[in-house]
Write a protein that holds these residues in place. Sequence first.
Motif, mmCIF file in Angstrom:
data_model
loop_
_atom_site.group_PDB
_atom_site.id
_atom_site.type_symbol
_atom_site.label_atom_id
_atom_site.label_comp_id
_atom_site.label_asym_id
_atom_site.label_seq_id
_atom_site.Cartn_x
_atom_site.Cartn_y
_atom_site.Cartn_z
ATOM 1 N N TYR A 25 104.222 47.284 -21.601
ATOM 2 C CA TYR A 25 104.828 45.675 -21.364
ATOM 3 C C TYR A 25 105.431 44.992 -22.865
ATOM 4 N N ILE A 26 104.480 45.208 -23.752
ATOM 5 C CA ILE A 26 104.791 44.682 -25.193
ATOM 6 C C ILE A 26 105.892 45.541 -25.599
ATOM 7 N N SER A 28 108.541 46.860 -23.976
ATOM 8 C CA SER A 28 109.583 46.424 -23.009
ATOM 9 C C SER A 28 110.092 45.187 -23.454
ATOM 10 N N LYS A 29 109.148 44.224 -23.800
ATOM 11 C CA LYS A 29 109.559 42.833 -24.154
ATOM 12 C C LYS A 29 110.041 43.041 -25.886
ATOM 13 N N TYR A 30 109.573 43.752 -26.496
ATOM 14 C CA TYR A 30 110.098 44.180 -27.864
ATOM 15 C C TYR A 30 111.555 44.498 -27.744
ATOM 16 N N GLN A 32 113.704 44.163 -25.219
ATOM 17 C CA GLN A 32 114.508 43.299 -24.667
ATOM 18 C C GLN A 32 114.865 42.187 -25.735
ATOM 19 N N VAL A 33 114.273 41.656 -26.610
ATOM 20 C CA VAL A 33 114.799 40.974 -27.923
ATOM 21 C C VAL A 33 115.589 41.452 -28.385
ATOM 22 N N HIS A 36 119.200 41.868 -26.816
ATOM 23 C CA HIS A 36 119.969 40.552 -26.450
ATOM 24 C C HIS A 36 120.843 40.250 -27.838
ATOM 25 N N CYS A 119 111.825 52.355 -19.285
ATOM 26 C CA CYS A 119 111.360 51.460 -20.393
ATOM 27 C C CYS A 119 112.662 50.810 -21.027
ATOM 28 N N SER A 123 114.834 47.187 -20.359
ATOM 29 C CA SER A 123 115.022 46.298 -21.556
ATOM 30 C C SER A 123 116.355 45.803 -21.799
#
Length: 181
Positions: A25-26, A28-30, A32-33, A36, A119, A123
């Motif tokens: 999860y961490i 994936s969030k990294y 995603q940032v 963008h 993953c 993202s």
Amino acid sequence: SPIIKGSYFSFPISSVTFFMMFSAYIISKYLQVKSHILSTRERIVAVQMDEIYVKSVLNYTEGQLQLIGTASTANESATTVQAFMISSIFGSYTEVGLIPMKKMTAGDLQTKLLQTIQCVQSSGFTVLAVIADNSAVNRRVYKELCAQNKYSFDNPQQDGTPTFLIHDSIHLLKCIWCNWL
């Protein structure tokens, strides 16, 4: 917990399922940032994979409930690290992920590869190709993924879009140089 430093990310190193899901999860969030920030073209990536042999060592930090160096595929210390690098096909963006392994099989590698692709794509990236050397394990993974086609498989998250399987040209040239010249 995974180490997120600079342009490197690390996959979970514990065999505890909850911890692995939390770490994914961490990561994936990294990603995603990072996605963008990039243009649509720069988010088209290749996943490159290779194994690195390492010294088998376990470290324990007092006061923490974590062993560092355990394989994600066994309750033993890792002897190899499977490296996955995502690199933009139309840009300079790269990230590296490392997974400690022990006695890696084609099934283990295929599972980790598909998890990595999922993953990365969840993202915001699009995986166009997978690149690997011509090792026996990698050849078996390619054969399993390409049951119908010799050069690609259906992208797991984008129906009808192929993901191409490519052998690493640098490793092929090295084999020719070392074995035939």
